[in-house]
Write a protein that holds these residues in place. Sequence first.
Motif, PDB file in Angstrom:
ATOM      1  N   ALA A   1     -12.787  -9.503  -6.345  1.00  0.00           N
ATOM      2  CA  ALA A   1     -11.336  -9.395  -6.504  1.00  0.00           C
ATOM      3  C   ALA A   1     -10.986  -7.945  -6.840  1.00  0.00           C
ATOM      4  O   ALA A   1     -11.752  -7.258  -7.508  1.00  0.00           O
ATOM      5  N   GLY A   2      -9.849  -7.520  -6.362  1.00  0.00           N
ATOM      6  CA  GLY A   2      -9.409  -6.156  -6.621  1.00  0.00           C
ATOM      7  C   GLY A   2      -8.832  -5.997  -8.021  1.00  0.00           C
ATOM      8  O   GLY A   2      -8.711  -6.961  -8.773  1.00  0.00           O
ATOM      9  N   PHE A   3      -8.473  -4.760  -8.353  1.00  0.00           N
ATOM     10  CA  PHE A   3      -7.866  -4.486  -9.645  1.00  0.00           C
ATOM     11  C   PHE A   3      -7.029  -3.220  -9.543  1.00  0.00           C
ATOM     12  O   PHE A   3      -7.160  -2.434  -8.620  1.00  0.00           O
ATOM     13  N   LYS A   4      -6.153  -3.058 -10.535  1.00  0.00           N
ATOM     14  CA  LYS A   4      -5.291  -1.874 -10.589  1.00  0.00           C
ATOM     15  C   LYS A   4      -5.374  -1.289 -11.981  1.00  0.00           C
ATOM     16  O   LYS A   4      -5.296  -2.012 -12.969  1.00  0.00           O
ATOM     17  N   SER A   5      -5.559   0.035 -12.049  1.00  0.00           N
ATOM     18  CA  SER A   5      -5.564   0.733 -13.324  1.00  0.00           C
ATOM     19  C   SER A   5      -4.408   1.732 -13.323  1.00  0.00           C
ATOM     20  O   SER A   5      -4.450   2.730 -12.611  1.00  0.00           O
ATOM     21  N   LYS A   6      -3.379   1.420 -14.113  1.00  0.00           N
ATOM     22  CA  LYS A   6      -2.244   2.342 -14.203  1.00  0.00           C
ATOM     23  C   LYS A   6      -2.664   3.643 -14.877  1.00  0.00           C
ATOM     24  O   LYS A   6      -2.197   4.712 -14.507  1.00  0.00           O
ATOM     25  N   ALA A   7      -3.553   3.542 -15.863  1.00  0.00           N
ATOM     26  CA  ALA A   7      -4.013   4.725 -16.586  1.00  0.00           C
ATOM     27  C   ALA A   7      -4.738   5.696 -15.655  1.00  0.00           C
ATOM     28  O   ALA A   7      -4.565   6.907 -15.753  1.00  0.00           O
ATOM     29  N   GLU A   8      -5.558   5.154 -14.745  1.00  0.00           N
ATOM     30  CA  GLU A   8      -6.316   5.988 -13.806  1.00  0.00           C
ATOM     31  C   GLU A   8      -5.554   6.251 -12.511  1.00  0.00           C
ATOM     32  O   GLU A   8      -6.047   6.994 -11.654  1.00  0.00           O
ATOM     33  N   LYS A   9      -4.390   5.596 -12.362  1.00  0.00           N
ATOM     34  CA  LYS A   9      -3.606   5.695 -11.112  1.00  0.00           C
ATOM     35  C   LYS A   9      -4.497   5.350  -9.918  1.00  0.00           C
ATOM     36  O   LYS A   9      -4.596   6.089  -8.939  1.00  0.00           O
TER      37      LYS A   9
ATOM     38  N   LEU B   1     -10.005  14.324  -3.133  1.00  0.00           N
ATOM     39  CA  LEU B   1      -9.671  13.484  -1.988  1.00  0.00           C
ATOM     40  C   LEU B   1      -8.231  13.723  -1.563  1.00  0.00           C
ATOM     41  O   LEU B   1      -7.364  14.013  -2.390  1.00  0.00           O
ATOM     42  N   ALA B   2      -8.000  13.551  -0.274  1.00  0.00           N
ATOM     43  CA  ALA B   2      -6.651  13.747   0.256  1.00  0.00           C
ATOM     44  C   ALA B   2      -5.685  12.748  -0.373  1.00  0.00           C
ATOM     45  O   ALA B   2      -6.007  11.573  -0.541  1.00  0.00           O
ATOM     46  N   ALA B   3      -4.509  13.234  -0.714  1.00  0.00           N
ATOM     47  CA  ALA B   3      -3.481  12.371  -1.298  1.00  0.00           C
ATOM     48  C   ALA B   3      -2.830  11.540  -0.197  1.00  0.00           C
ATOM     49  O   ALA B   3      -2.898  11.877   0.981  1.00  0.00           O
ATOM     50  N   ARG B   4      -2.188  10.447  -0.620  1.00  0.00           N
ATOM     51  CA  ARG B   4      -1.440   9.576   0.291  1.00  0.00           C
ATOM     52  C   ARG B   4      -2.292   9.077   1.450  1.00  0.00           C
ATOM     53  O   ARG B   4      -1.883   9.095   2.600  1.00  0.00           O
ATOM     54  N   GLN B   5      -3.495   8.667   1.101  1.00  0.00           N
ATOM     55  CA  GLN B   5      -4.435   8.172   2.089  1.00  0.00           C
ATOM     56  C   GLN B   5      -5.184   6.986   1.497  1.00  0.00           C
ATOM     57  O   GLN B   5      -5.465   6.950   0.298  1.00  0.00           O
ATOM     58  N   VAL B   6      -5.500   6.009   2.340  1.00  0.00           N
ATOM     59  CA  VAL B   6      -6.266   4.846   1.917  1.00  0.00           C
ATOM     60  C   VAL B   6      -7.722   5.085   2.282  1.00  0.00           C
ATOM     61  O   VAL B   6      -8.032   5.559   3.373  1.00  0.00           O
ATOM     62  N   PHE B   7      -8.607   4.735   1.353  1.00  0.00           N
ATOM     63  CA  PHE B   7     -10.042   4.913   1.586  1.00  0.00           C
ATOM     64  C   PHE B   7     -10.700   3.551   1.726  1.00  0.00           C
ATOM     65  O   PHE B   7     -10.464   2.656   0.910  1.00  0.00           O
TER      66      PHE B   7
ATOM     67  N   GLU C   1       3.584   6.196  -5.310  1.00  0.00           N
ATOM     68  CA  GLU C   1       3.435   6.370  -6.755  1.00  0.00           C
ATOM     69  C   GLU C   1       2.191   7.190  -7.100  1.00  0.00           C
ATOM     70  O   GLU C   1       1.792   7.261  -8.258  1.00  0.00           O
ATOM     71  N   ASN C   2       1.579   7.811  -6.071  1.00  0.00           N
ATOM     72  CA  ASN C   2       0.396   8.672  -6.215  1.00  0.00           C
ATOM     73  C   ASN C   2      -0.831   7.950  -6.769  1.00  0.00           C
ATOM     74  O   ASN C   2      -1.634   8.535  -7.494  1.00  0.00           O
TER      75      ASN C   2
ATOM     76  N   ILE D   1       0.835  -1.201   0.000  1.00  0.00           N
ATOM     77  CA  ILE D   1       0.000   0.000   0.000  1.00  0.00           C
ATOM     78  C   ILE D   1       0.873   1.256   0.000  1.00  0.00           C
ATOM     79  O   ILE D   1       0.604   2.199  -0.747  1.00  0.00           O
ATOM     80  N   GLN D   2       1.918   1.266   0.825  1.00  0.00           N
ATOM     81  CA  GLN D   2       2.830   2.424   0.864  1.00  0.00           C
ATOM     82  C   GLN D   2       3.429   2.674  -0.521  1.00  0.00           C
ATOM     83  O   GLN D   2       3.558   3.821  -0.949  1.00  0.00           O
ATOM     84  N   ASN D   3       3.790   1.616  -1.228  1.00  0.00           N
ATOM     85  CA  ASN D   3       4.342   1.765  -2.590  1.00  0.00           C
ATOM     86  C   ASN D   3       3.325   2.421  -3.520  1.00  0.00           C
ATOM     87  O   ASN D   3       3.672   3.313  -4.301  1.00  0.00           O
ATOM     88  N   TYR D   4       2.076   1.974  -3.459  1.00  0.00           N
ATOM     89  CA  TYR D   4       1.028   2.599  -4.283  1.00  0.00           C
ATOM     90  C   TYR D   4       0.882   4.077  -3.942  1.00  0.00           C
ATOM     91  O   TYR D   4       0.765   4.921  -4.834  1.00  0.00           O
ATOM     92  N   LEU D   5       0.876   4.385  -2.658  1.00  0.00           N
ATOM     93  CA  LEU D   5       0.709   5.781  -2.235  1.00  0.00           C
ATOM     94  C   LEU D   5       1.883   6.644  -2.691  1.00  0.00           C
ATOM     95  O   LEU D   5       1.690   7.783  -3.123  1.00  0.00           O
TER      96      LEU D   5
END
Length: 145
Positions: free
Chosen positions: A82-90, A68-74, A24-25, A18-22
Amino acid sequence: MIAARHSEHPFRPFSEEIQNYLEENFKVGIVIDHESRSRRMEELLSGYGIAVQIYNSGFHSWSVSKNLAARQVFLLTGDLQAGFKSKAEKMVLISERDIFPDMSSRRAQVAKRQVARFVGSLGQLKENDYIVHVEHGVGIYRDWE
C-alpha cells in the motif's frame, strides 16, 4: 488514493490526483511490480500529460535524492502492499495495488492454479524419473519419503 475506473478516461481522476501532488511540489513515486508494466504505466500517464521517468536505482536512493527533476513522476520497480504520503517529507509513494485493487486477487487466483498444477504433477512422478531442482540441478527421483 484513487483507483482507476472503467470509463472513456479511466485514469483521469488518478492523473488529476498526481497533478495535484506535483503542483504542491511533492516527490511522487509509483511502485510497479514488474519493469514491463512500468513501461505501460509510463505510456498511460504520458497520455494525460504527466512527465514520467523510470527510476532503477532503488527506493532508498530515490527517497533521499535531492537532484531529481521537479514535477515528474518516478516509476520504481518493487513490491509495495500500500502507498503512503508524508507531508513532512513532501513525498507520496503509490503502490500498483492502490491503482489496480482487483489485480492482487487475480494474482492470487493464478498462483492458486499454479500450485494445484504443481501438486498434480508431483503425483505423476515415478521412481527413477529425472527431475530438475532449482538449487541442486538434475537428479533422479527415488521416493517421496
